[in-house]
Design an enzyme around this catalytic site. Structure first.
Site, PDB file in Angstrom:
ATOM      1  N   ARG A   1      32.133  42.836  45.620  1.00  0.00           N
ATOM      2  CA  ARG A   1      31.594  44.096  45.485  1.00  0.00           C
ATOM      3  C   ARG A   1      30.852  44.093  43.937  1.00  0.00           C
ATOM      4  NH1 ARG A   1      35.969  48.551  43.589  1.00  0.00           N
ATOM      5  NH2 ARG A   1      37.508  47.026  42.305  1.00  0.00           N
TER       6      ARG A   1
ATOM      7  N   ASP B   1      34.825  46.572  51.369  1.00  0.00           N
ATOM      8  CA  ASP B   1      33.578  47.250  51.883  1.00  0.00           C
ATOM      9  C   ASP B   1      32.643  46.931  50.760  1.00  0.00           C
ATOM     10  OD1 ASP B   1      34.712  48.872  49.826  1.00  0.00           O
ATOM     11  OD2 ASP B   1      34.937  50.656  50.627  1.00  0.00           O
ATOM     12  N   GLY B   2      32.801  46.333  49.564  1.00  0.00           N
ATOM     13  CA  GLY B   2      32.077  45.989  48.476  1.00  0.00           C
ATOM     14  C   GLY B   2      31.840  47.349  47.814  1.00  0.00           C
TER      15      GLY B   2
ATOM     16  N   ARG C   1      28.344  46.933  34.199  1.00  0.00           N
ATOM     17  CA  ARG C   1      29.256  46.271  33.356  1.00  0.00           C
ATOM     18  C   ARG C   1      28.192  45.456  32.285  1.00  0.00           C
ATOM     19  NH1 ARG C   1      34.925  43.919  35.406  1.00  0.00           N
ATOM     20  NH2 ARG C   1      33.555  42.702  36.755  1.00  0.00           N
TER      21      ARG C   1
ATOM     22  N   ASP D   1      41.448  34.990  37.943  1.00  0.00           N
ATOM     23  CA  ASP D   1      40.158  35.473  38.057  1.00  0.00           C
ATOM     24  C   ASP D   1      39.794  36.388  37.108  1.00  0.00           C
ATOM     25  OD1 ASP D   1      42.190  36.711  40.106  1.00  0.00           O
ATOM     26  OD2 ASP D   1      40.487  37.862  40.382  1.00  0.00           O
ATOM     27  N   ASN D   2      40.626  37.050  36.363  1.00  0.00           N
ATOM     28  CA  ASN D   2      40.476  38.210  35.452  1.00  0.00           C
ATOM     29  C   ASN D   2      40.509  37.666  34.152  1.00  0.00           C
ATOM     30  OD1 ASN D   2      40.067  39.894  37.734  1.00  0.00           O
ATOM     31  ND2 ASN D   2      42.353  40.758  37.524  1.00  0.00           N
TER      32      ASN D   2
ATOM     33  N   ASP E   1      38.119  43.149  33.685  1.00  0.00           N
ATOM     34  CA  ASP E   1      38.595  43.798  34.928  1.00  0.00           C
ATOM     35  C   ASP E   1      39.905  44.888  34.633  1.00  0.00           C
ATOM     36  OD1 ASP E   1      37.125  43.159  37.076  1.00  0.00           O
ATOM     37  OD2 ASP E   1      38.248  41.333  37.640  1.00  0.00           O
TER      38      ASP E   1
HETATM   39  P1  AMP Z   1      40.230  42.629  41.397  1.00  0.00           P
HETATM   40  O1  AMP Z   1      41.616  42.979  42.103  1.00  0.00           O
HETATM   41  O2  AMP Z   1      39.177  43.872  41.196  1.00  0.00           O
HETATM   42  O3  AMP Z   1      40.054  41.687  40.417  1.00  0.00           O
HETATM   43  O4  AMP Z   1      39.490  41.862  42.567  1.00  0.00           O
HETATM   44  C1  AMP Z   1      39.817  40.716  43.382  1.00  0.00           C
HETATM   45  C2  AMP Z   1      39.154  40.264  44.128  1.00  0.00           C
HETATM   46  O5  AMP Z   1      38.840  41.337  45.379  1.00  0.00           O
HETATM   47  C3  AMP Z   1      37.394  39.834  43.759  1.00  0.00           C
HETATM   48  O6  AMP Z   1      36.938  38.894  44.472  1.00  0.00           O
HETATM   49  C4  AMP Z   1      36.902  41.415  44.020  1.00  0.00           C
HETATM   50  O7  AMP Z   1      35.341  41.098  44.115  1.00  0.00           O
HETATM   51  C5  AMP Z   1      37.501  41.546  45.468  1.00  0.00           C
HETATM   52  N1  AMP Z   1      37.364  43.145  45.886  1.00  0.00           N
HETATM   53  C6  AMP Z   1      38.083  44.138  45.318  1.00  0.00           C
HETATM   54  N2  AMP Z   1      37.666  45.587  45.959  1.00  0.00           N
HETATM   55  C7  AMP Z   1      36.786  44.930  46.671  1.00  0.00           C
HETATM   56  C8  AMP Z   1      36.044  45.705  47.603  1.00  0.00           C
HETATM   57  N3  AMP Z   1      36.194  47.272  47.883  1.00  0.00           N
HETATM   58  N4  AMP Z   1      35.264  45.256  48.540  1.00  0.00           N
HETATM   59  C9  AMP Z   1      35.039  43.828  48.662  1.00  0.00           C
HETATM   60  N5  AMP Z   1      35.869  43.094  47.746  1.00  0.00           N
HETATM   61  C10 AMP Z   1      36.556  43.787  46.981  1.00  0.00           C
HETATM   62 MG    MG Z   2      38.992  40.720  39.173  1.00  0.00          MG
END
Ligand code: AMP
Ligand code: MG
Length: 494
Positions: free
Chosen positions: A102, A134-135, A185, A261-262, A271
Site C-alpha cells: 500500500r 486494499d492498498g 513518508r 521487514d520493519n 513503520d
Molecule cells: P506492516 O504491518 O504495516 O509492516 O505491513 C506488513 C505488510 O502488509 C506490508 O507488505 C504492507 O505493504 C502490507 N499491508 C499492510 N496493510 C495493507 C493494506 N491495507 N493493503 C495492502 N497491503 C497492506
Molecule cells: Mg512494515
C-alpha cells in the site's frame, strides 16, 4: 563491487515547488521493484503539512501545502518514477514474501545540501504486492504515524519522518468504515532487512550483490572500500541498530512489530504501527493487541534486534564467503558482537540520564537498582527520570528504599568534578519532560478523525517539538494516562 546506480553528478536544478527527484532505486535489478503509479483518489484534501521538514528538503512549502493532489498520488511531482518495492520478512518469526502492498516510492529528493531522501506515499492504492489488502490507509493511523515519528525526531532518535497527511474523500473498511488518508513518508531509504531476504530467497545473487553495493554506497560509503565490504556492511548495520534500540530503551519506546521487514538498513526507526511509549516501568510491557506472547515487549527489544540482524547475516551469506561453512562462521562471529555493542550504547544512554559524565565499574549496578525500584513501584518511566533531573525534587522522599538508592547516587556523583548545575543540565538534555502520552495521542486522533478538529493535534505537536524543555504550556502533556498498565492497546493492520 558492481557499478553503482547512484549518480554522483551534480544535482539538477529544481523547479518552483523545489522538487529535485532522482530515481536511483528504479535502476536496481527488476526483481527488486514493480513500476506503477499511485491510484488516484476521489477528493484529496490536505490535513497536515510539515513546513519545517519541507524546508530542510528544499521544497517550497508555501506552494506545496495547497497541492493535496500531489500528496494523494493524483498528480505526480516532476521527475517521479513511481514504484513499489519488493521485500520479504520474518513476521513473528515466520518467513513470508511481502513488498509495498500500500505504498509507492515517488523518487529520491536531493536536498540543497546534497542529501538523498525517499519520498513515499503510504496508503496510495493496490500494488502487485497487496495480496488481499486494499492498498489503503485510514486517517487515524496515518496521523498517529505523523505524531509519533515527529516526536521521535524531536527526541533526537533516528526515524523516518512525515511530510504530509491528506484525506482521500473515500472510505476504508477495517472493523468499521473510516476516513481514508495518504501519508507522505520521508526516509533515508526504505531498504529493509527483508529486502535482502527477498533477493536471497529468490536465489538471485546478482540482485543481492547489487542491493548490497547500493546500500553501502548510499548509507555506509566509508565502509564500501573495506577489504571485506559486505561484512563491513553487516557490522555497520549492527552498530546503528544497537545504538537505535538503546535510544528506544532510554525513552521507553516500544516499537511493537519488530519484524525483519520493519528494520531499516539506514538505522532509522520505521513503520509506526502498534507502537507506544511506556508509562509505568515494566519490561514486560506490550501494547500490540496481536502480540500475545510478548515477543516484542519492551524488555525483549534488544534480543529481537539481534535475532533480526542474524536474519540479515543469513541473507548476506552468499556474499560473505564462497565457502558456505566459512560464511556462517564469519556471520556468527559478527552477530555475537551485538550484545556488547548494545550494552555500550545502553550504558552510555543511562549514564547520561543519571548525570554521570565519567565511567565507574559500579554504574551498571546503580542503574539496575533504580530500575528494580521503579518496577516495584510501577513508577512512571519518563517522569521518574525527569524529576531526578530537577533541583529540589521531593517526589519520592518518603520512600526509604528510594532514600538508600539516592544516597548511593549522590555519593557516585561526588566521584566526578561536574557541578550540580552541570549535572542537572545534562540530565534535562537526556530525560524528556514530554513524550507522546497514549491518552494525549488518542485525544488528538479522536478530535481529528471524528470531528475534523485538528487544533488538538497541532497543540500536541507543538508540545512534542521541544521535549526536553519544560514550559508552562507543556504541563498538561506530562501526566500519565492513569490507565492501568496493559489497558492501552494498539492495533496492527492499520
Ligand atoms: P506492516 O504491518 O504495516 O509492516 O505491513 C506488513 C505488510 O502488509 C506490508 O507488505 C504492507 O505493504 C502490507 N499491508 C499492510 N496493510 C495493507 C493494506 N491495507 N493493503 C495492502 N497491503 C497492506
Ligand atoms: Mg512494515
Amino acid at each position: 563491487m558492481s557499478e553503482s546506480v547512484i549518480s554522483s553528478s551534480a544535482p539538477t536544478t529544481s523547479g518552483p515547488s523545489g522538487w529535485n527527484l532522482e530515481n536511483s532505486y528504479a535502476h536496481l535489478p527488476a526483481m527488486l521493484h514493480e513500476h506503477l503509479d499511485p491510484t488516484p483518489v476521489k477528493e484529496p484534501r490536505m490535513v497536515v503539512f510539515n513546513h519545517a521538514l519541507a524546508q530542510t528538503l528544499g521544497l517550497n512549502g508555501a506552494s506545496l501545502a495547497d497541492q493535496a493532489a500531489i500528496f494523494a498520488g493524483n498528480e505526480l511531482p516532476d521527475g517521479a518514477e513511481p514504484l513499489a518495492q519488493a521485500y520479504a520478512g520474518h513476521q513473528y518469526g515466520n518467513f513470508t514474501g511481502l513488498g509495498d502492498g500500500r505504498a509507492i516510492l515517488l523518487g529520491e529528493q536531493i536536498t540543497p545540501t546534497g542529501e538523498r531522501f525517499d519520498v513515499q506515499l503510504k496508503g496510495s492504492g493496490p500494488t502487485p504486492y497487496s495480496r488481499r489488502g486494499d492498498g489503503r490507509a485510514a486517517l487515524g493511523p496515518m496521523l498517529r504515524e505523523y505524531i509519533i515519528s515527529e516526536a521521535m525526531h524531536a527526541l533526537g532518535i533516528p526515524t523516518t519522518r512525515s511530510l504530509a497527511v491528506v484525506t482521500t474523500g473515500e472510505k476504508v473498511f477495517r472493523q468499521e468504515s473510516l476516513p481514508g488518508a495518504v501519508l507522505t513518508r520521508i526516509a533515508a531509504s526504505h531498504i529493509r532487512v527483508g529486502t535482502f531476504e527477498w533477493a536471497t530467497a529468490h536465489g538471485d545473487k546478482e540482485a543481492l550483490r547489487a542491493l548490497a553495493d547500493y546500500t553501502l554506497k548510499r548509507h555506509y560509503p566509508e565502509r564500501a572500500t573495506a577489504e571485506a565490504p559486505y561484512l563491513a556492511l553487516l557490522e555497520g548495520v549492527m552498530e546503528r541498530q544497537a545504538r537505535l534500540i538503546a535510544q528506544w530503551q532510554c525513552v521507553g519506546f516500544i516499537h511493537g512489530v519488530m519484524n525483519t521487514d520493519n528494520v531499516a538498513l539506514s538505522g532509522e526507526t520505521i513503520d509506526y504501527g502498534p507502537c507506544a511509549f511506556m508509562d509505568a516501568f515494566d519490561p514486560a510491557t506490550v501494547f500490540s493487541s496481536i502480540d500475545r506472547n510478548g515477543r516484542y515487549a519492551y524488555g525483549n527489544q534488544p534480543q529481537i534486534a539481534q535475532w533480526n540482524l542474524a536474519r540479515l547475516a543469513e541473507a548476506l551469506l552468499p556474499l560473505l564467503h564462497a565457502d558456505e561453512k566459512q560464511a556462517v562462521e564469519i556471520a556468527n562471529a559478527a552477530i555475537e558482537g551485538f550484545k556488547v555493542t548494545f550494552e555500550k550504547h545502553w550504558l552510555a544512554g543511562m549514564r547520561a540520564k543519571l548525570g554521570l559524565f565519567t565511567e565507574e565499574a559500579e554504574d551498571r549496578a546503580l542503574i539496575e537498582s533504580l530500575l528494580v525500584w521503579m518496577r516495584e513501584q510501577k513508577a512512571d518511566f519518563t517522569n521518574t527520570f525527569r524529576s531526578l533531573s530537577e533541583a529540589g525534587n521531593t517526589m519520592f522522599n518518603d520512600d526509604p528504599a528510594f532514600a538508600v538508592w539516592q544516597a548511593q547516587w549522590q555519593a557516585r556523583l561526588k566521584l566526578q568534578h561536574q557541578s550540580a548545575d552541570e549535572v542537572q543540565e545534562h540530565m534535562r538534555a537526556h530525560n524528556p519532560a514530554v513524550i507522546p502520552r497514549n491518552h494525549k495521542v488518542e485525544e488528538a486522533l479522536a478530535a481529528a478523525s471524528e470531528r475534523g478538529d485538528l487544533s488538538v493535534m497541532q497543540r500536541l505537536l507543538e508540545a512534542l517539538a521541544q521535549p526536553y524543555k519544560d514550559r508552562e504550556a507543556q504541563a498538561a502533556y506530562r501526566a500519565p494516562s492513569g490507565l492501568a498498565p496493559g489497558a492501552y492497546q494498539t492495533f496492527c493492520g492499520t
